[in-house]
Design an enzyme around this catalytic site. Sequence first.
Site, PDB file in Angstrom:
ATOM      1  N   HIS A  64       0.821  -1.209   0.000  1.00 56.56           N
ATOM      2  CA  HIS A  64       0.000   0.000   0.000  1.00 56.56           C
ATOM      3  C   HIS A  64       0.859   1.265   0.000  1.00 56.56           C
ATOM      4  CE1 HIS A  64      -3.908   1.915   0.697  1.00 56.56           C
ATOM      5  NE2 HIS A  64      -3.252   2.783   1.439  1.00 56.56           N
ATOM      6  N   HIS A  66     -10.463   2.585  -0.639  1.00 59.39           N
ATOM      7  CA  HIS A  66     -10.569   2.158   0.755  1.00 59.39           C
ATOM      8  C   HIS A  66     -11.330   0.842   0.778  1.00 59.39           C
ATOM      9  CE1 HIS A  66     -10.031   4.116   4.912  1.00 59.39           C
ATOM     10  NE2 HIS A  66      -8.886   3.947   4.332  1.00 59.39           N
ATOM     11  N   ASN A  67     -10.827  -0.103  -0.022  1.00 65.31           N
ATOM     12  CA  ASN A  67     -11.551  -1.347  -0.280  1.00 65.31           C
ATOM     13  C   ASN A  67     -11.539  -2.297   0.908  1.00 65.31           C
ATOM     14  OD1 ASN A  67     -11.644  -0.247  -2.811  1.00 65.31           O
ATOM     15  ND2 ASN A  67      -9.945  -1.471  -3.604  1.00 65.31           N
ATOM     16  N   HIS A  68     -10.350  -2.605   1.385  1.00 64.78           N
ATOM     17  CA  HIS A  68     -10.249  -3.626   2.436  1.00 64.78           C
ATOM     18  C   HIS A  68     -11.009  -3.220   3.696  1.00 64.78           C
ATOM     19  CE1 HIS A  68      -7.107  -4.970  -0.328  1.00 64.78           C
ATOM     20  NE2 HIS A  68      -7.064  -6.124   0.311  1.00 64.78           N
TER      21      HIS A  68
END
Lengths: 730, 228
Positions: A44, A90-92
């Site tokens: 990230h 901000h997927n996870h």
Amino acid sequence: MKVNEKVAIDHGLKKDEFKKICVLLKRVPNITELAIFSAMWNEHCSYKSSRKHLKNLHTKGKKVIQGPGENAGIIDIDDGDAIVFKIESHNHPSFIEPYQGAATGVGGIMRDVFTMGARPIANLNSIHFGSPQHKKTKNLLRGVVKGIGGYGNCIGVPTIAGQTCFDESYNGNILVNAMTLGLVNKNKIFYSKAAGIDKPVIYVGSKTGRDGIHGASMASAVFDDQIEEKKPTVQVGDPFTEKLLLEACLELMADDSIISIQDMGAAGLTSSSVEMASKGKLGIELNLNKVPCREENMTPYEIMLSESQERMLIILNNGKEKKAKKIFDKWGLDFSVIGKTTNSKNIEIFYDEKKFADIPIDLLAENAPLYDRKWKKIKLPQKLKFNKDEFKSLNLDDCLKKILSNQNVCDKQWIWEQYDHTVMGDTIQKPGGDAGVVRVHGTEKAVAASVDSSSSYCYSHPLTGGKQVVCESWRNLISVGSEPIAITNCLNFGNPENEKNMGEFIQCVEGITEASKYLNFPVVSGNVSFYNETKNKGIKPTPTIGGVGLIKNYKNMITMDLKKAGNNVLVIGKTEGHLDQSIFAKEILNEKKGPPPEINLFNEKNNGETILKLIKEKLIESCHDVSLGGILIALSKMCIKGKKGIKINPLKSLINKFEYFFSEDQGRYIIEVNNDNIKNVYKILKDNSVHFDELGIVNDNLVEFDEELNLSVEILNEENKTWLNNYMKN
Amino acid sequence: MKSSVIIFPGSNCDRDMDVALKKFGFQNKMVWHNDDKLPNSDLIVLPGGFSYGDYLRCGSIAGKSKIIKSVIEFAKSGGLVLGICNGFQILTETGLLPGVLQQNKNIDFICKNVFIKINNKDNKYFKNIEKDILELHIAHNEGNYFCSNDELKNLEDNNQIAASYCNEKGDCNEKINPNGAIKNIAGIFNKEKNILGMMPHPERMIDKYLSGEDGTIFFKNLISNLKS
């Protein structure tokens, strides 16, 4: 705690990476240092799998003030004004905790923008969910929408456009991509690069808590059955504090107190301090006893890794501390001098007068791992041969209704009515059109913005898909009468350690690059989200493109609603009848194979520029690009929005009518022209060698074609609106 | 005419209101919540937003802020006080207006155009207004007005229901009620009609390129009434 290989692996580092750390440091790191490495070296923050390929992106242009590498990209919109913008994933966290995940996604991207001195003026979002039938989908959708609204509405920045898609490949990994545009004076831009030695390092904003620890590492790993246990890694947002932080920062930025400023996003205090020092080629010394903490007895490890929201790190000019503190006091925010810049080129962390970390900055930033991952090229699938005899049993009415109510085509009003889209008083095109448009406050200018993705196309052939998304963004901006200027991209992919996923990434990037070069539509910012994978099942490749365009005089903006009975409707661009990968093929023929429609960049550019010319010369009444679902869907949406119908002319094209109406060939628009202008429009189209079809004439209420189609606009509206409302109610 | 807009931490329609007031001829001043004195004003506006983060209850902390004592004094002496959205919530929290604004019935934030019917024109706000039905914009999570039966009776008896949600023809019924407000109430007056609280935002509808222009009618009429 004693640091060894196992501890390193628990922190998300690979064996080799741990070895490399020990070699570079010439010793074994202590636990705080290990934590700092793990925060900086994860996917990230370090872009270790993608950096090599991102270098190829087309990032330069006459209007580009700042390309990738800063908090956000910046483009020139003349008269001393500039637009700062970026999209981020901000997927996870949103899958683990949809409300907070989505809310802090919005908060994070807004901070990236106002860190640079810009006042946010518009938010957008692109959200992808699993199959509507999947047991988690409805609650995730509800939570994400509430989270996006909860944050953006409170801050008072309008959410002007967005995109929502459903596909079973997101069952285990949803996507939440948030984008913000801000307005800044070209001469008052703030950057994150530190400069000068012995300058005070200031911490402002919320207090530091234990939330979000290991957030960035969590977002750099695949999911398994234990994801519920990861809830504490999700940050908790407080939009009220962010609003105060926004106003306080802008107030401080009004003079020359600030040398550099950086928000504490992923990996919190660690990445912000390292990045500022790294860019300035300086060292930094932090005294963690000075960090305002929300909880007692927080360790240096926790303080350095916390991802508590609404915090900023500022390097001030000497002697400005008092004045700056007064501003933050006024807004009721914490303000603390926590360290200084040094010439050591190391990050040095002190707590209770003991040194807890001492790491050369370049080991964390420039020497972060860089991988040239193995990848597999994805071939163009064979074009399908559809059996036209099968079409004989179909009727247009039913096909149209079915596609209009498809989850990816239907009206998303249920979602955007929960977002404040009119606050700030400059929204002149609301969600639901081709692009959202806001005026540049107090001027004649307006900026248009749109977010797009096409995961089915990208899955079928990443190279074509990558090109297509850029073109789609370009078309959406043109359709409202804006000149496309630049894009930001959010690259959502599966596991980069899997060759197929890595191939999808590389080829999508290649496609994006090719199209953005050709269209002079550079990428100025973005982010990469890998490891969107659960139990070995990754998502379809989903590059999301956020495009921004400029309208010189907002009164020339155009909308897609049909305006007046008697007007002529034309299709611009050639319809070849490409049904593979179309909604029609999937919904009606149950056929998911075949290649995506081809992209012809010459036609794309020529058609788009010609449309823009027509709009600038005020020759057309409405415009809409033809995308998902084809001509008949685009046309129906124009009818629904304008509460008008159309009598469609008999087809002159040699292809089958289903191919004509539902194929998803690219580079096409539908325009409405009044009788006074029609000759002029024909001339301009011919002069520019743009293909067009005379589609029909606007009428008051009925969508008619031959004997085969006869539907009132009310029925179409009903079909288009009902699905999502019913889905959320039941 | 002089107006003042109060800025609370978390207000977010303060600038929009400032723009609107100035556009229609007010000399407007912005007043910080921590001030204790109001500038000389013909109209005080409590703007929309999320004052103090809407923590505890919407408007409750603003209702106890430093400046609010002066606002209450000003209102009690007959001065015009207009509260929009969060401003309306603050007015109910101070007790200047009766009742309370609860969460919307559908528990969702709602942002859309609505129609409201003006019920009482015998006041500075709506006297001589050229339209009985205005199309305005709402954007709120807590706009569901509620009060006791006694309070409702008082509101009705004293003609204090300023505006009600209706359809474009002016019919008020449950179907077009956007948030579940009792009797479709969109805005109310105090007994003396110098205080008006309403959920819809006229300041967002002040030119034809925005969601509509009926806010223009509201502000033009208001300043003309204040001048006469």
